[in-house]
Design an enzyme around this catalytic site. Structure first.
Site, PDB file in Angstrom:
ATOM      1  N   GLU A  41       4.450  -0.532   0.784  1.00  0.00           N
ATOM      2  CA  GLU A  41       4.483  -0.777  -0.674  1.00  0.00           C
ATOM      3  C   GLU A  41       4.438  -2.271  -1.002  1.00  0.00           C
ATOM      4  O   GLU A  41       4.439  -2.637  -2.173  1.00  0.00           O
ATOM      5  CB  GLU A  41       5.738  -0.193  -1.339  1.00  0.00           C
ATOM      6  N   GLU A  54       0.821  -1.210   0.000  1.00  0.00           N
ATOM      7  CA  GLU A  54       0.000   0.000   0.000  1.00  0.00           C
ATOM      8  C   GLU A  54       0.855   1.260   0.000  1.00  0.00           C
ATOM      9  O   GLU A  54       2.039   1.227   0.293  1.00  0.00           O
ATOM     10  CB  GLU A  54      -0.927   0.034   1.205  1.00  0.00           C
TER      11      GLU A  54
END
Lengths: 344, 344
Positions: free
Chosen positions: A310, A170
């Site tokens: 991420e 994310e």
């Protein structure tokens, strides 16, 4: 909300994997957690022959109204800028995914900014950022359902293209605040216990972040399946949906740090059993991660003081997942290799 | 003994790596130990452009006279049998090396048994097993020197063929006993503190193993550079030599578990500075490993409850080493990607 059924683990294949581990040319248990992981993976996938060949990481991005309270070291625009960095191939997750032969798909679940169309970007924007949950719910019930549905749909499309393993990651300025609030609400730990430094804030800013989370919990009183709506985020709901979609198809899901693990708590509430298909890629430096992993019964594979998100810690653990299955599949047995067992 | 000079780390390249880490698109320090590792590797290799492309693991095998005292769960013949398993490609290290695109070279440093010639086997047998060090020295001073020279020569030949990174592993029934004795002698820890279960012994056998090591330390009084001769092993001396040969050529060496780390202690005594070129691949379940790593100032990359040896934990960490350099080299800077830094 109508969610797919999470299957049971395949106990028979777990037993076969365990029996095979016992005859391979090594002292019993000497491969440690690789052995345990191979048994879990056999149970998830229903096969001793499974390998994590076709790999994707889906990076879900969303913005957070709570940044108005000054909880992050970075300005909100960085969410949008980093999505462009993902699409340009310059972020850490791109580098790691190239190394690990992994496809990167980016999903705009709710970024406060517009994007041109791009083949690796899914436009799933629920809204341009959540509402400030320190004063009321982060989103409506319909938006919470829409975000879970988004992740479910995206995962199912990736699976339809051919997928053996999924990592979820994310990007969202302010989302460690949302994740910490979710973890406090679901695990019952205090805001002070589960709240860390995010992208890098000082002591005073940290005390402020804890106070904002305490205020959000008091204002919203999140409980059970209201938690996502009250203190969550669009990218968090979408991650939960992706986990549910993959688990329903017996695809192992590697989760990452604080935020994806908060999404796993949401997923496990909405679809009990999903946690059986989750692998914790790494242990984040964020203090709330420990409480969230404990609640899910997961032990991370890596512990490298990372706190990037991420999906970076998830993708970095792919070689360990592969090694667990390759040793199970390819090692010679004591009998085949004419190696003596322990003396009686 | 005439050993090559260990170069200093390249401080200028370390500073360049550190400066580059600060401008990449991530919060400062968010890649945790990957960042520290990239800086160390730049110092070792003298280059920010280095990658662990050409990889070898050298597995050194040797037998131990102390097995006559009943310190192992497995019969001595397993050393020879496992060497044949390595050459046949069926051991864990073969599986992991195939996955990691790594060449496996096996060195007979002192196995109690003969082998046919094989392209992946170096015949460097110092003697068919050490003497029983619970009653006197494990080997002569000449044999100790010969074993170090063996590893040095083998490493230099691998380097001459083209090598970017070296992992060292071993096989030798009884060698956790030798390694524990070395670690106790060099670190000053007690035999009870540093002695574990090896391939898998019960409480009574463990107490016996501790007593044998205490007797060996009393009988031999190992100190300084006599330690290898008095309580070591041929494969342990050869591993130390290989580390020295690689470090002298600025080739990073990934060490494995208890036995290779005991060899690192020997290497650091014989050639101070060699420890600067070592990376600890993983933390073994063997209790002596912690003391040995502490003495070398090394922190392991992986912690997966493994205790197999063979170089398995070292080779499993190669993707992390690669990831450390790839993120340093390939990530976009804040400026290049037009990403905003922290708010002032």
């Amino acid at each position: 909300m109508d969610l797919p059924v999470i299957p049971a683990l395949d106990v028979k294949q777990q037993q076969s994997a365990s029996a095979r581990q016992a005859i391979l040319t090594k002292p019993a248990g000497a491969l440690g957690r690789l052995e345990d992981l191979s048994i879990r993976l056999a149970g998830m996938t229903g096969s001793l022959a499974w390998l994590p060949a076709r790999r994707s990481v889906i990076v879900f991005a969303g913005d957070h109204g709570v940044v108005a309270q000054g909880v992050s070291a970075y300005p909100q625009v960085v969410t949008q800028q980093m999505v462009l960095n993902f699409l340009g191939g310059g972020a850490a997750i791109n580098v790691l995914a190239r190394q690990m032969n992994t496809h990167v798909l980016v999903v705009d679940a709710g970024v406060a900014g517009a994007f041109d169309a791009h083949p690796d970007l899914v436009d799933g924007k629920v809204a341009p950022g959540t509402a400030d949950f320190s004063v009321g719910p982060a989103m409506t019930a319909a938006q919470a359902e829409q975000s879970i549905r988004l992740g479910l749909d995206v995962a199912q499309r990736e699976i339809a293209r051919g997928l053996d393993i999924l990592a979820v990651g994310e990007m969202g300025i302010g989302n460690t605040t949302a994740a910490s609030a979710i973890i406090a609400a679901i695990t019952g730990e205090s805001a002070a216990t589960v709240t860390g430094r995010g992208t890098g804030i000082d002591d005073a800013q940290h005390a402020h972040k804890v106070a904002i989370i305490e205020r959000a919990l008091a204002a919203n009183d999140p409980a059970g399946q209201d938690t996502l709506m009250k203190v969550g985020g669009f990218e968090i709901g979408a991650m939960a949906g992706a986990m549910i979609g993959a688990a329903a198809a017996r695809i192992p899901v590697v989760i990452d740090g604080l935020i994806s693990t908060s999404a796993a708590l949401i997923a496990a509430q909405a679809a009990p059993g999903v946690e059986q298909f989750l692998i914790a890629g790494h242990r984040s430096l964020e203090p709330g991660h420990v409480a969230a992993l404990r609640a899910l019964g997961l032990e991370p594979l890596l512990d490298l003081n990372m706190r990037l998100g991420e999906g970076s810690g998830a993708v970095l653990s792919f070689p360990i997942v592969e090694a667990a299955m390759r040793t199970l599949q390819e090692m010679a047995s004591f009998e085949d290799a004419n190696v003596s067992g322990p003396a009686e």
